[in-house]
Design a protein around this motif. Structure first.
Motif, mmCIF file in Angstrom:
data_model
loop_
_atom_site.group_PDB
_atom_site.id
_atom_site.type_symbol
_atom_site.label_atom_id
_atom_site.label_comp_id
_atom_site.label_asym_id
_atom_site.label_seq_id
_atom_site.Cartn_x
_atom_site.Cartn_y
_atom_site.Cartn_z
ATOM 1 N N ILE A 66 -1.582 3.194 12.003
ATOM 2 C CA ILE A 66 -0.215 3.644 12.316
ATOM 3 C C ILE A 66 0.802 2.660 11.758
ATOM 4 C CG2 ILE A 66 1.420 4.068 14.199
ATOM 5 C CD1 ILE A 66 -1.049 4.976 15.858
ATOM 6 N N TYR A 67 0.541 1.384 11.945
ATOM 7 C CA TYR A 67 1.440 0.343 11.438
ATOM 8 C C TYR A 67 1.582 0.446 9.918
ATOM 9 C CZ TYR A 67 3.158 -4.350 10.321
ATOM 10 O OH TYR A 67 3.883 -5.410 9.834
ATOM 11 N N LEU A 68 0.459 0.562 9.215
ATOM 12 C CA LEU A 68 0.492 0.646 7.750
ATOM 13 C C LEU A 68 1.194 1.919 7.287
ATOM 14 C CD1 LEU A 68 -3.097 -0.641 6.881
ATOM 15 C CD2 LEU A 68 -0.932 -1.911 6.738
ATOM 16 N N LEU A 69 0.946 3.036 7.967
ATOM 17 C CA LEU A 69 1.608 4.292 7.610
ATOM 18 C C LEU A 69 3.117 4.169 7.770
ATOM 19 C CD1 LEU A 69 1.466 7.301 6.778
ATOM 20 C CD2 LEU A 69 1.119 7.855 9.196
ATOM 21 N N ASN A 70 3.557 3.608 8.873
ATOM 22 C CA ASN A 70 4.997 3.435 9.097
ATOM 23 C C ASN A 70 5.618 2.483 8.087
ATOM 24 O OD1 ASN A 70 5.308 5.247 11.205
ATOM 25 N ND2 ASN A 70 4.800 3.734 12.755
ATOM 26 N N ARG A 71 4.929 1.385 7.774
ATOM 27 C CA ARG A 71 5.432 0.446 6.763
ATOM 28 C C ARG A 71 5.534 1.101 5.396
ATOM 29 N NH1 ARG A 71 4.556 -5.329 6.809
ATOM 30 N NH2 ARG A 71 5.363 -5.150 4.693
ATOM 31 N N TYR A 72 4.522 1.885 5.039
ATOM 32 C CA TYR A 72 4.491 2.570 3.741
ATOM 33 C C TYR A 72 5.664 3.556 3.630
ATOM 34 C CZ TYR A 72 2.454 5.155 -0.211
ATOM 35 O OH TYR A 72 2.218 5.755 -1.418
ATOM 36 N N ILE A 73 5.897 4.306 4.681
ATOM 37 C CA ILE A 73 6.999 5.268 4.693
ATOM 38 C C ILE A 73 8.335 4.537 4.659
ATOM 39 C CG2 ILE A 73 8.154 7.023 6.104
ATOM 40 C CD1 ILE A 73 5.213 7.812 6.980
ATOM 41 N N ALA A 74 8.468 3.470 5.446
ATOM 42 C CA ALA A 74 9.716 2.684 5.453
ATOM 43 C C ALA A 74 9.974 2.026 4.108
ATOM 44 C CB ALA A 74 9.649 1.623 6.557
ATOM 45 N N ASN A 75 8.922 1.783 3.336
ATOM 46 C CA ASN A 75 9.039 1.163 2.013
ATOM 47 C C ASN A 75 9.126 2.228 0.909
ATOM 48 O OD1 ASN A 75 9.195 -1.356 0.615
ATOM 49 N ND2 ASN A 75 7.129 -1.005 -0.167
ATOM 50 N N ASP A 112 -9.869 2.267 4.148
ATOM 51 C CA ASP A 112 -9.955 2.536 2.713
ATOM 52 C C ASP A 112 -11.096 3.518 2.424
ATOM 53 O OD1 ASP A 112 -10.038 2.205 -0.218
ATOM 54 O OD2 ASP A 112 -8.810 0.451 0.160
ATOM 55 N N ARG A 113 -12.246 3.305 3.023
ATOM 56 C CA ARG A 113 -13.382 4.198 2.808
ATOM 57 C C ARG A 113 -13.107 5.610 3.306
ATOM 58 N NH1 ARG A 113 -18.723 0.583 4.239
ATOM 59 N NH2 ARG A 113 -18.456 -0.868 2.508
ATOM 60 N N LEU A 114 -12.335 5.725 4.366
ATOM 61 C CA LEU A 114 -11.954 7.044 4.863
ATOM 62 C C LEU A 114 -10.931 7.723 3.960
ATOM 63 C CD1 LEU A 114 -11.690 6.445 8.719
ATOM 64 C CD2 LEU A 114 -13.306 7.945 7.538
ATOM 65 N N GLY A 115 -10.342 6.961 3.045
ATOM 66 C CA GLY A 115 -9.328 7.528 2.160
ATOM 67 C C GLY A 115 -7.949 7.579 2.774
ATOM 68 N N LEU A 116 -7.767 6.890 3.907
ATOM 69 C CA LEU A 116 -6.461 6.874 4.560
ATOM 70 C C LEU A 116 -5.530 5.836 3.954
ATOM 71 C CD1 LEU A 116 -7.640 7.382 8.223
ATOM 72 C CD2 LEU A 116 -6.549 9.069 6.717
ATOM 73 N N ILE A 117 -6.103 4.779 3.370
ATOM 74 C CA ILE A 117 -5.308 3.780 2.654
ATOM 75 C C ILE A 117 -6.022 3.431 1.355
ATOM 76 C CG2 ILE A 117 -4.448 2.767 4.828
ATOM 77 C CD1 ILE A 117 -6.167 0.260 4.143
ATOM 78 N N LYS A 118 -5.278 2.848 0.452
ATOM 79 C CA LYS A 118 -5.822 2.190 -0.734
ATOM 80 C C LYS A 118 -5.231 0.789 -0.722
ATOM 81 C CE LYS A 118 -8.237 5.446 -2.504
ATOM 82 N NZ LYS A 118 -9.575 5.438 -1.987
ATOM 83 N N HIS A 119 -6.108 -0.215 -0.792
ATOM 84 C CA HIS A 119 -5.604 -1.583 -0.778
ATOM 85 C C HIS A 119 -6.384 -2.451 -1.755
ATOM 86 C CE1 HIS A 119 -9.122 -2.599 1.670
ATOM 87 N NE2 HIS A 119 -8.757 -3.863 1.674
ATOM 88 N N LYS A 134 -1.583 -0.274 -1.390
ATOM 89 C CA LYS A 134 -1.152 0.551 -2.516
ATOM 90 C C LYS A 134 -0.675 1.923 -2.072
ATOM 91 C CE LYS A 134 -2.406 -1.984 -6.107
ATOM 92 N NZ LYS A 134 -1.434 -2.392 -7.096
ATOM 93 N N LYS A 135 -1.362 2.488 -1.086
ATOM 94 C CA LYS A 135 -1.054 3.843 -0.656
ATOM 95 C C LYS A 135 -1.553 4.041 0.769
ATOM 96 C CE LYS A 135 -1.700 8.678 -1.822
ATOM 97 N NZ LYS A 135 -2.284 9.664 -2.710
ATOM 98 N N VAL A 136 -0.816 4.843 1.537
ATOM 99 C CA VAL A 136 -1.246 5.249 2.875
ATOM 100 C C VAL A 136 -0.972 6.748 2.970
ATOM 101 C CG1 VAL A 136 -1.002 4.907 5.357
ATOM 102 C CG2 VAL A 136 -0.573 2.989 3.807
ATOM 103 N N THR A 137 -1.942 7.489 3.455
ATOM 104 C CA THR A 137 -1.771 8.934 3.587
ATOM 105 C C THR A 137 -1.974 9.352 5.030
ATOM 106 O OG1 THR A 137 -2.512 11.101 2.804
ATOM 107 C CG2 THR A 137 -4.190 9.390 3.007
#
Length: 151
Positions: A66-75, A112-119, A134-137
């Motif tokens: 959740i934190y990474l998703l919010n940061r990614y969207i805010a960025n 990352d393995r679940l495909g929810l982030i790329k780092h 790199k990416k959060v979905t």
């Protein structure tokens, strides 16, 4: 939904109640809203993604996601740097122990393995690593739904 997940209705209900009690999920007429720990709304997640997260991951993993998703969207959905110290502070675990580094590193690997982030991990110098998100979905990739074994 219970048959799809291989769980009883009671088990699913209990898992969702736990998330609702923790303030991480709010039920709406269109589905469920996954909330950040500071109680701000995150993005609407599909029931399938939410059920997978609840069924297979621990609360620290969900909180970091959740934190990474919010940061990614805010960025503006652009990559950003993060440190293990920031992630440990966010989920409330001690910063002064290497064992907790391992926990956070493994959480990033699982997401990352679940495909929810790329780092990526980049070396800043010989002793420090920088983590680049790199990416959060907020969508569970189709290939994962066939691989993830739900309780």
């Amino acid at each position: 939904m219970g048959a799809e997940l291989g769980m009883s209705r009671q088990t699913i209900s209990k898992k969702f109640r736990n998330l609702i009690e923790c303030g991480l999920v709010t039920k709406t007429k269109n589905g469920y809203i996954l909330r950040d720990l500071d109680k701000t709304e995150a993005y609407l997640l599909s029931n399938e993604l939410l059920a997978t997260l609840v069924s297979t991951l621990q609360v620290n993993t969900i909180n970091i996601y959740i934190y990474l998703l919010n940061r990614y969207i805010a960025n503006s959905q652009q990559e950003f740097d993060i440190t293990l110290k920031q992630l440990k502070a966010y989920i409330g675990i001690a910063n002064n122990t290497r064992g907790n580094d391992y926990i956070v590193i493994k959480i990033l690997e699982i997401l990352d393995r679940l495909g929810l982030i790329k780092h990526e991990v980049q070396l800043k110098d010989t002793t420090r690593r920088q983590y680049v998100i790199k990416k959060v979905t907020n969508e569970l990739p189709e290939h994962i739904t066939e691989v993830v074994q739900l309780e």
